[in-house]
Design an enzyme around this catalytic site. Sequence first.
Site, mmCIF file in Angstrom:
data_model
loop_
_atom_site.group_PDB
_atom_site.id
_atom_site.type_symbol
_atom_site.label_atom_id
_atom_site.label_comp_id
_atom_site.label_asym_id
_atom_site.label_seq_id
_atom_site.Cartn_x
_atom_site.Cartn_y
_atom_site.Cartn_z
ATOM 1 N N HIS A 105 -5.179 58.837 27.894
ATOM 2 C CA HIS A 105 -5.175 60.069 27.118
ATOM 3 C C HIS A 105 -4.533 61.215 27.897
ATOM 4 O O HIS A 105 -4.310 61.126 29.108
ATOM 5 C CB HIS A 105 -6.589 60.420 26.688
ATOM 6 C CG HIS A 105 -7.138 59.495 25.653
ATOM 7 N ND1 HIS A 105 -8.310 59.725 24.976
ATOM 8 C CD2 HIS A 105 -6.656 58.314 25.155
ATOM 9 C CE1 HIS A 105 -8.536 58.735 24.122
ATOM 10 N NE2 HIS A 105 -7.553 57.875 24.220
ATOM 11 N N GLU A 140 -5.492 64.167 28.945
ATOM 12 C CA GLU A 140 -6.211 64.755 30.069
ATOM 13 C C GLU A 140 -6.066 63.889 31.330
ATOM 14 O O GLU A 140 -5.864 64.409 32.433
ATOM 15 C CB GLU A 140 -7.710 64.898 29.745
ATOM 16 C CG GLU A 140 -7.991 65.686 28.480
ATOM 17 C CD GLU A 140 -8.178 64.794 27.259
ATOM 18 O OE1 GLU A 140 -9.159 65.000 26.529
ATOM 19 O OE2 GLU A 140 -7.332 63.886 27.048
ATOM 20 N N CYS A 175 -12.445 63.186 24.130
ATOM 21 C CA CYS A 175 -13.262 62.159 23.482
ATOM 22 C C CYS A 175 -14.529 61.889 24.285
ATOM 23 O O CYS A 175 -14.543 61.919 25.512
ATOM 24 C CB CYS A 175 -12.461 60.876 23.284
ATOM 25 S SG CYS A 175 -11.896 60.095 24.800
ATOM 26 N N CYS A 219 -13.026 60.323 27.829
ATOM 27 C CA CYS A 219 -12.386 61.307 28.708
ATOM 28 C C CYS A 219 -13.398 62.252 29.356
ATOM 29 O O CYS A 219 -13.175 62.741 30.463
ATOM 30 C CB CYS A 219 -11.346 62.102 27.927
ATOM 31 S SG CYS A 219 -9.858 61.159 27.551
#
Length: 366
Positions: free
Chosen positions: A50, A52, A83, A92
């Site tokens: 993801h 991040e 998430c 995350c």
Amino acid sequence: MNDSFFISEAVSLSLKGRFTVKPGVKVGCVIVKDNRIIGRGFYEKYGGSHAEINAINNVKEKYKTNYLSKLSGSDIYVTLEPCSKKGKTGACVNELKKYDFKRIVVGTKDPTQNGINNLQRAGYEVTNLNNQQCQALNESFFHKVKSNKPFVRAKVAMSSDHKSVFVSKQRKWITGIPARNDVQTLRAEADMILTGAGTINEDNPSMNVRSKKIIANKNFIQPERYVFSNSLKLNWSAPFFKLPGKKVVVTSKKSLPKLSQDINDISLMSLKKNGNSLSSKGFIKRISKLNVNNILIEAGPRLLGSFGDHDLIDEYIFYISPEKLGDKALHFYGGSKQLNFFDKKLFDIVEEKNIGKDKKITLRKK
């Protein structure tokens, strides 16, 4: 520089995944320290790391053994709420908790996650900007969550007298090359392209993305291609069936036994009939259960009319040629309802511009 500037930078990053993360969401992230961006990341491909995580890894790569001191006391800006649930990757929020961020700034909430509350309970200062840019990035996703139906967009190429089917079969295109190139972008953003048997048999289309710039990205995946065919009288040698990618023929239960052709690499979906036609409402109900957020309809008057009559189309994109096709050509809309597409009570005009010699008008259902 302020929150608005840095979240805009994250939005710009997210667009790098515009054609490669479907059916996922576009997300961008920047990490800021002393009013300077020290890390950048975006969601690059569906199922991958993801945004991040990619931004944190960017800091690690740049600052090597000194990355922890750089991350400590920094602000992290992400366009969508981190998430909190494990999916194709880990949550995350668990990765963010490993670092001493001063502040976590979220562009907009994700209604399927609980990342903001999770991080606040862990002691982090979290700011939700409710940013319109961030919300617009994934409007199909938010539509699906809210309505439990995919966002349905219809692309219509027509003449100035609102005709879309030639009398003569010697011509194929109504609009010019710039407009047809613009359609490539619509296809690339779609999870699924839907057409009808008449379009396959008469126009012999590919219905895929051919833009060299888009398909050059190794993470790009062609949209799934679906065709409605009640009788299964199809040109099975058409490019639609021969080119790579997932192909699905939607037909009636009674027609399934009629299929004798070799259908390797082609899936079948059966639907109930609504009178003499396949049920468009039944189709949307079935597709709503799948991981599909965005459908692009490129079809003739009959199929377009079936979906339009049942109020299943959320947005119409018209490419209008300046020429007229005359009385013998078919009107673009073959439904039984007389829809006034330019009634401001029914539709908002969200875009109107010239593309080459043609005009593009986008109407969105209120």
